[in-house]
Design a protein around this motif. Structure first.
Motif, short mmCIF file in Angstrom:
data_model
loop_
_atom_site.label_atom_id
_atom_site.label_comp_id
_atom_site.label_asym_id
_atom_site.label_seq_id
_atom_site.Cartn_x
_atom_site.Cartn_y
_atom_site.Cartn_z
N LEU A 39 0.88 -1.17 0.02
CA LEU A 39 0.03 0.15 -0.06
C LEU A 39 1.05 1.50 -0.05
O LEU A 39 1.84 1.52 0.85
CB LEU A 39 -0.83 0.12 1.20
CG LEU A 39 -2.04 1.09 1.32
CD1 LEU A 39 -2.98 1.10 0.22
CD2 LEU A 39 -2.71 1.09 2.61
N THR A 80 -1.50 4.43 -4.75
CA THR A 80 -2.16 3.52 -4.09
C THR A 80 -2.33 3.98 -2.64
O THR A 80 -3.17 3.15 -1.67
CB THR A 80 -1.67 2.33 -4.05
OG1 THR A 80 -0.31 2.12 -3.58
CG2 THR A 80 -1.59 1.82 -5.67
N ASP A 82 -4.32 5.94 -1.03
CA ASP A 82 -5.57 6.20 -0.20
C ASP A 82 -6.48 5.18 -0.64
O ASP A 82 -7.55 5.12 -0.10
CB ASP A 82 -5.93 7.67 -0.92
CG ASP A 82 -5.32 8.74 -0.38
OD1 ASP A 82 -4.56 8.80 0.95
OD2 ASP A 82 -5.27 9.91 -0.93
N LEU A 83 -6.04 4.07 -1.10
CA LEU A 83 -6.69 2.86 -1.14
C LEU A 83 -6.92 1.87 -0.11
O LEU A 83 -6.11 2.09 0.66
CB LEU A 83 -6.12 2.03 -2.46
CG LEU A 83 -6.09 2.95 -3.92
CD1 LEU A 83 -5.62 2.09 -5.01
CD2 LEU A 83 -7.87 3.42 -4.29
N SER A 84 -7.76 1.20 -0.12
CA SER A 84 -8.10 0.09 0.81
C SER A 84 -7.29 -1.33 0.25
O SER A 84 -6.55 -1.30 -0.82
CB SER A 84 -9.34 -0.27 0.94
OG SER A 84 -10.01 -0.93 -0.27
N LEU A 85 -6.83 -2.28 1.14
CA LEU A 85 -6.22 -3.14 0.70
C LEU A 85 -7.17 -4.40 0.04
O LEU A 85 -8.11 -4.39 0.07
CB LEU A 85 -5.58 -3.96 2.03
CG LEU A 85 -4.58 -3.03 2.81
CD1 LEU A 85 -4.18 -3.89 3.88
CD2 LEU A 85 -3.56 -2.45 2.06
N SER A 111 -0.46 -4.90 3.00
CA SER A 111 -0.06 -3.90 3.65
C SER A 111 1.50 -3.76 3.81
O SER A 111 2.34 -4.70 3.60
CB SER A 111 -0.34 -4.34 5.25
OG SER A 111 0.10 -3.35 6.40
N VAL A 253 -13.69 -3.17 4.12
CA VAL A 253 -12.19 -3.26 3.99
C VAL A 253 -11.68 -4.69 4.20
O VAL A 253 -12.39 -5.40 5.09
CB VAL A 253 -11.21 -2.39 4.80
CG1 VAL A 253 -11.57 -0.88 4.58
CG2 VAL A 253 -11.58 -2.73 6.08
N ASP A 289 -6.21 -0.63 11.30
CA ASP A 289 -6.51 0.75 10.46
C ASP A 289 -7.86 0.60 9.75
O ASP A 289 -7.76 -0.26 8.97
CB ASP A 289 -5.51 1.10 9.65
CG ASP A 289 -5.68 2.76 9.22
OD1 ASP A 289 -6.77 3.21 9.06
OD2 ASP A 289 -4.62 3.03 8.42
N LYS A 291 -9.42 2.42 7.94
CA LYS A 291 -9.46 2.99 6.72
C LYS A 291 -8.72 2.21 5.45
O LYS A 291 -9.38 1.94 4.48
CB LYS A 291 -8.74 4.29 6.67
CG LYS A 291 -8.65 5.18 5.37
CD LYS A 291 -7.82 6.53 5.27
CE LYS A 291 -7.84 7.04 4.00
NZ LYS A 291 -7.13 8.31 3.95
N SER A 292 -7.51 1.79 5.85
CA SER A 292 -7.16 0.98 4.73
C SER A 292 -7.21 -0.69 5.02
O SER A 292 -7.04 -1.62 3.99
CB SER A 292 -5.37 1.19 4.80
OG SER A 292 -4.96 0.62 6.16
N SER A 294 -5.07 -2.35 7.18
CA SER A 294 -3.72 -2.71 7.83
C SER A 294 -3.86 -3.10 8.96
O SER A 294 -4.17 -2.47 9.83
CB SER A 294 -2.78 -1.73 7.26
OG SER A 294 -2.38 -1.41 5.81
#
Length: 348
Positions: A39, A80, A82-85, A111, A253, A289, A291-292, A294
């Motif tokens: 990421l 990448t 601001d992207l999710s995993l 991650s 996510v 996290d 948001k992502s 990770s």
């Protein structure tokens, strides 16, 4: 194909990994099929175009959303950070003026964080009901909201922290296997395992007020509430975010550490902007996290329940509760005889 690929990582690999091109002449020079990226790492995207092919404009999409347009097969860089995993579908729509060709490929975002490691120190112990197959646990104003599972033994109850006594308490019908629960205002919602239904209760009396169906997740496991959204696990590496008013799944996510997907996420708690998740059948808690997706840290709770406090029916670690006002973290397990207040200790 796009809808299928965006919904589930497993289905995504199967449906997209056959080459993914609708053209016999165009393909991707880069990236490679299924290539992994950390990421935040840039992804260079470029088509491999035969010498006799005519290329006009190329519109690129990531999971169905436009990310850029290039002419004459020039390379595109996808950011990448601001992207999710998880798995991502890259689509190139090639327009040569007379027709359009579509080429697809998938990559996986992992991650880029090496999770920090924590052990623990037991600060205090409290009694815990050894008949409670703990599935949901929260702390609210001196009491624990606890839901338990197993067919014929599933319950929802308010528990006195100091005594371990429950009042009020209700039993679920024998056909339901209780799972995670969370308090939202003056209501409690409770998941069931494989029955595809959640329950809504009055928080004070535990009187049932209604039900709601699951939309996409295959099962109900853990629940938490971040003040705006309901957070839900389903036993995979996916965490769902639900609307707090109608309980519909609105986004998700996929959870990864630096080695790959982290599966069997179970009981959840929202702690200071992070999601804490028991990993089923282990003594680990992942700190995630939201948001992502990770994993930023792991808590290793090996040995927290001493051998002398284990009984023949004692099961695995499960149950996290956070006292936001007092900054106290509590953990327990399925049919554990004790609930523990712990302090996290960084591993050297």
């Amino acid at each position: 194909m796009l809808l299928i690929c965006a919904l589930t990582g497993i289905t995504f690999v199967i449906s997209c990994k056959s080459g993914g091109s609708h053209s016999d002449t165009l393909s991707f020079k880069t990236p490679e099929q299924g290539q992994g990226y950390g990421l935040g790492e840039d992804v260079k995207v470029q088509l491999d175009v035969p010498a006799d092919a005519k290329i006009g404009s190329v519109n690129y999409l990531l999971d169905g959303k436009p990310v850029g347009t290039k002419n004459n097969a020039e390379a595109l860089t996808i950011k990448t950070g601001d992207l999710s995993l998880g798995y991502k579908l890259i689509t190139a729509v090639v327009d040569n003026g007379s027709k359009k060709d579509t080429v697809t490929i998938n990559i996986v975002l992992k991650s880029a964080i090496k999770p920090s490691q924590f052990s623990y120190k037991v600060i205090n112990t409290f009694p815990h009901d050894t008949s409670s197959y703990t599935q949901g646990l929260e702390y609210h104003n001196g009491r624990l909201l606890e839901s338990s599972g197993e067919y014929g033994f599933s319950t929802l109850k308010w528990v006195n922290l100091q005594t371990g006594k429950a009042s009020p308490k209700i039993d679920l019908e024998e056909k339901f296997f209780g799972e995670g629960s969370t308090l939202i205002g003056d209501k409690i919602i409770l998941l069931t395992w494989k029955e595809d239904v959640g329950f809504v209760y009055d928080a004070k009396s535990l009187k049932q007020l209604g039900t709601f169906p699951y939309q996409n997740s295959r099962e109900g496991w853990g629940l938490a509430f971040d003040g705006k959204r309901i957070i839900k696990s389903d036993g995979t590496n996916r965490i769902w975010f639900l609307n707090k008013d109608n309980y519909k799944e609105e986004s998700f996510v996929d959870v990864y550490d630096n080695n790959g997907p982290v599966d069997q996420l179970n009981e959840l708690e929202y702690v200071d902007g992070k999601i804490y998740a028991n990993i089923y059948q282990t003594d680990k808690i992942a700190i995630i996290d939201p948001k992502s997706g990770s994993v930023v840290s792991y808590i290793d709770l090996t040995g927290i329940l001493p051998a002398k406090d284990r009984f023949p029916n004692t099961d695995v670690l499960n149950g996290i509760a956070w006292d936001a006002a007092g900054k106290r973290l509590f953990v327990t397990g399925k049919k554990f005889s004790k609930l523990f207040q712990i302090q996290l200790v960084p591993k050297g």
